[in-house]
Design a protein around this motif. Sequence first.
Motif, PDB file in Angstrom:
ATOM      1  N   LEU A  35       0.826  -1.207   0.000  1.00  8.27           N
ATOM      2  CA  LEU A  35       0.000   0.000   0.000  1.00  8.27           C
ATOM      3  C   LEU A  35       0.864   1.262   0.000  1.00  8.27           C
ATOM      4  N   ASP A  36       1.918   1.263   0.804  1.00  7.74           N
ATOM      5  CA  ASP A  36       2.785   2.445   0.880  1.00  7.74           C
ATOM      6  C   ASP A  36       3.492   2.685  -0.451  1.00  7.74           C
ATOM      7  N   ARG A  37       3.970   1.608  -1.068  1.00 13.96           N
ATOM      8  CA  ARG A  37       4.649   1.769  -2.354  1.00 13.96           C
ATOM      9  C   ARG A  37       3.654   2.229  -3.427  1.00 13.96           C
ATOM     10  N   ALA A  38       2.446   1.684  -3.396  1.00 14.66           N
ATOM     11  CA  ALA A  38       1.416   2.113  -4.353  1.00 14.66           C
ATOM     12  C   ALA A  38       1.108   3.598  -4.195  1.00 14.66           C
ATOM     13  N   GLU A  39       1.059   4.074  -2.960  1.00 12.93           N
ATOM     14  CA  GLU A  39       0.842   5.515  -2.713  1.00 12.93           C
ATOM     15  C   GLU A  39       1.890   6.358  -3.442  1.00 12.93           C
ATOM     16  N   SER A  40       3.136   5.884  -3.398  1.00 10.52           N
ATOM     17  CA  SER A  40       4.210   6.658  -4.028  1.00 10.52           C
ATOM     18  C   SER A  40       4.071   6.694  -5.548  1.00 10.52           C
ATOM     19  N   PHE A  41       3.400   5.670  -6.129  1.00 11.64           N
ATOM     20  CA  PHE A  41       3.210   5.637  -7.575  1.00 11.64           C
ATOM     21  C   PHE A  41       1.982   6.431  -8.027  1.00 11.64           C
ATOM     22  N   ALA A 154      -7.923  -7.223  -4.488  1.00 11.54           N
ATOM     23  CA  ALA A 154      -8.128  -6.982  -3.059  1.00 11.54           C
ATOM     24  C   ALA A 154      -7.240  -5.849  -2.567  1.00 11.54           C
ATOM     25  N   MET A 155      -5.981  -5.812  -3.024  1.00 12.82           N
ATOM     26  CA  MET A 155      -5.071  -4.774  -2.550  1.00 12.82           C
ATOM     27  C   MET A 155      -5.416  -3.396  -3.104  1.00 12.82           C
ATOM     28  N   LEU A 156      -5.918  -3.312  -4.319  1.00 12.74           N
ATOM     29  CA  LEU A 156      -6.338  -2.006  -4.812  1.00 12.74           C
ATOM     30  C   LEU A 156      -7.576  -1.535  -4.053  1.00 12.74           C
ATOM     31  N   ASP A 157      -8.412  -2.477  -3.614  1.00 13.50           N
ATOM     32  CA  ASP A 157      -9.556  -2.117  -2.784  1.00 13.50           C
ATOM     33  C   ASP A 157      -9.098  -1.663  -1.396  1.00 13.50           C
ATOM     34  N   MET A 158      -8.048  -2.313  -0.865  1.00 19.39           N
ATOM     35  CA  MET A 158      -7.506  -1.882   0.431  1.00 19.39           C
ATOM     36  C   MET A 158      -6.928  -0.466   0.324  1.00 19.39           C
ATOM     37  N   LEU A 159      -6.251  -0.176  -0.789  1.00 21.31           N
ATOM     38  CA  LEU A 159      -5.710   1.176  -0.987  1.00 21.31           C
ATOM     39  C   LEU A 159      -6.840   2.193  -1.073  1.00 21.31           C
ATOM     40  N   THR A 160      -7.928   1.822  -1.762  1.00 14.27           N
ATOM     41  CA  THR A 160      -9.081   2.716  -1.887  1.00 14.27           C
ATOM     42  C   THR A 160      -9.689   3.004  -0.515  1.00 14.27           C
ATOM     43  N   ILE A 161      -9.834   1.951   0.301  1.00 17.02           N
ATOM     44  CA  ILE A 161     -10.382   2.142   1.649  1.00 17.02           C
ATOM     45  C   ILE A 161      -9.461   3.036   2.476  1.00 17.02           C
ATOM     46  N   ARG A 162      -8.159   2.762   2.425  1.00 13.92           N
ATOM     47  CA  ARG A 162      -7.232   3.538   3.254  1.00 13.92           C
ATOM     48  C   ARG A 162      -7.192   5.002   2.833  1.00 13.92           C
ATOM     49  N   ARG A 163      -7.286   5.258   1.542  1.00 14.02           N
ATOM     50  CA  ARG A 163      -7.240   6.652   1.071  1.00 14.02           C
ATOM     51  C   ARG A 163      -8.510   7.427   1.461  1.00 14.02           C
ATOM     52  N   LEU A 300     -14.591   4.366  -9.693  1.00 13.51           N
ATOM     53  CA  LEU A 300     -13.563   4.813 -10.640  1.00 13.51           C
ATOM     54  C   LEU A 300     -12.226   5.032  -9.939  1.00 13.51           C
ATOM     55  N   ASN A 301     -12.257   5.429  -8.661  1.00 17.19           N
ATOM     56  CA  ASN A 301     -11.013   5.517  -7.884  1.00 17.19           C
ATOM     57  C   ASN A 301     -10.333   4.159  -7.794  1.00 17.19           C
ATOM     58  N   GLN A 302     -11.136   3.096  -7.691  1.00 15.32           N
ATOM     59  CA  GLN A 302     -10.580   1.749  -7.620  1.00 15.32           C
ATOM     60  C   GLN A 302      -9.749   1.435  -8.869  1.00 15.32           C
ATOM     61  N   VAL A 303     -10.260   1.827 -10.034  1.00 18.02           N
ATOM     62  CA  VAL A 303      -9.543   1.556 -11.292  1.00 18.02           C
ATOM     63  C   VAL A 303      -8.213   2.297 -11.314  1.00 18.02           C
ATOM     64  N   THR A 304      -8.237   3.574 -10.930  1.00 20.18           N
ATOM     65  CA  THR A 304      -7.004   4.367 -10.881  1.00 20.18           C
ATOM     66  C   THR A 304      -6.013   3.753  -9.896  1.00 20.18           C
ATOM     67  N   ASN A 305      -6.505   3.373  -8.723  1.00 18.18           N
ATOM     68  CA  ASN A 305      -5.638   2.776  -7.708  1.00 18.18           C
ATOM     69  C   ASN A 305      -5.076   1.433  -8.151  1.00 18.18           C
ATOM     70  N   GLY A 306      -5.799   0.759  -9.045  1.00 20.97           N
ATOM     71  CA  GLY A 306      -5.351  -0.542  -9.527  1.00 20.97           C
ATOM     72  C   GLY A 306      -4.024  -0.475 -10.263  1.00 20.97           C
ATOM     73  N   ILE A 307      -3.801   0.577 -11.026  1.00 18.91           N
ATOM     74  CA  ILE A 307      -2.534   0.719 -11.752  1.00 18.91           C
ATOM     75  C   ILE A 307      -1.389   0.851 -10.757  1.00 18.91           C
ATOM     76  N   ALA A 308      -1.562   1.711  -9.743  1.00 19.60           N
ATOM     77  CA  ALA A 308      -0.509   1.936  -8.748  1.00 19.60           C
ATOM     78  C   ALA A 308      -0.212   0.678  -7.941  1.00 19.60           C
ATOM     79  N   VAL A 309      -1.257  -0.064  -7.553  1.00 19.56           N
ATOM     80  CA  VAL A 309      -1.048  -1.289  -6.775  1.00 19.56           C
ATOM     81  C   VAL A 309      -0.327  -2.335  -7.615  1.00 19.56           C
ATOM     82  N   ARG A 310      -0.692  -2.461  -8.873  1.00 19.89           N
ATOM     83  CA  ARG A 310      -0.029  -3.457  -9.727  1.00 19.89           C
ATOM     84  C   ARG A 310       1.419  -3.058 -10.006  1.00 19.89           C
ATOM     85  N   MET A 311       1.692  -1.778 -10.103  1.00 18.36           N
ATOM     86  CA  MET A 311       3.088  -1.331 -10.202  1.00 18.36           C
ATOM     87  C   MET A 311       3.857  -1.718  -8.940  1.00 18.36           C
ATOM     88  N   ALA A 312       3.237  -1.524  -7.783  1.00 16.47           N
ATOM     89  CA  ALA A 312       3.890  -1.838  -6.506  1.00 16.47           C
ATOM     90  C   ALA A 312       4.213  -3.325  -6.411  1.00 16.47           C
TER      91      ALA A 312
END
Length: 332
Positions: A35-41, A154-163, A300-312
């Motif tokens: 999640l932290d690395r995805a935030e940076s992306f 699941a992890m992109l959903d976790m990032l969405t919840i945390r944000r 739609l935030n989930q889709v955007t967050n998905g790119i960052a999580v997959r990069m992480a």
Amino acid sequence: MMRSDPRALQLNEQGQLKHFLTLDGLSKDILTEILDRAESFLSMGEQSVKKVPLLRGKTVVNLFFENSTRTRTTFELAAKRLSADVINLNIATSATSKGESLLDTLQNLEAMQSDMFVVRHQDSGAPHFIAEHCSPNVAIINAGDGRHSHPTQAMLDMLTIRRHKGHFEGLKVAIVGDVLHSRVARSELHALKTLGVEEVRLVGPKTLVPEYFKELGATICHDLKAGLDDVDVVVMLRLQKERMAGALLPSESEFYRLYGLTEETLSWAKPDAIVMHPGPINRGVEISSEVADGERSVILNQVTNGIAVRMAVMSMAMSGQVQEQQAQEGEG
């Protein structure tokens, strides 16, 4: 022959991710690192040059045995933003459909010096099987297997919840709909429990929400009002009719009447509850357009967050592979 433990298979000797197959057994520290690395992306999407060189010179193969648009596209975009070369293998026209075995296909791809396989497969456990049988320096990322697991969703959903909520502790989350066939629900349940939410409710008819999920720490609700009462997050699931055998539902209209998320039923949740959906959405079957497009929807935030999580995940797995390889060369 006994299959190896997926938890041991996923980590190198330093405890770093080298494959990403399932969330079952991964620690809170590793999930938080993702999640932290995805935030940076995430901020990269606003830059004019949306690339970092973390996978420069690496080849990523998207190996999709099951149809997907959103997941495959976001994995491709994630790999390209990490500066990798990307191959999209169309299984429908590949040698696999002509009788070549999965292992033959893998060996041919490895001979092309591939560094990472992103695998979606209709059979549960296929990415695990590939991780066991491919050469040791190839990272395997699970992009969804059967009913089993969809860890990046699941992890992109976790990032969405945390944000949106800022934390996991004390949250109540309702996952509503076709839990029985949902690999997303299984992965999210593992992630939410590991990250420390107060309660996860699985909501739906008895035919689609089996009692055995209680063993994984979930609360089972067959009544929508009880399931949504005072929750912070509502995750709606698609009815997976292609996986259903027999009459698990009376009709779509009956399901919508009893379990559909509308403005009225959403009022049972907390006033600041967010609404999520892994997609694709069936409007008027599990969710109304007013809610899907409403101000509490973060779909739609989930889709955007998905790119960052997959990069992480891809960058962490490749780093773990490189570290393991260097450690082995040092020993040699």
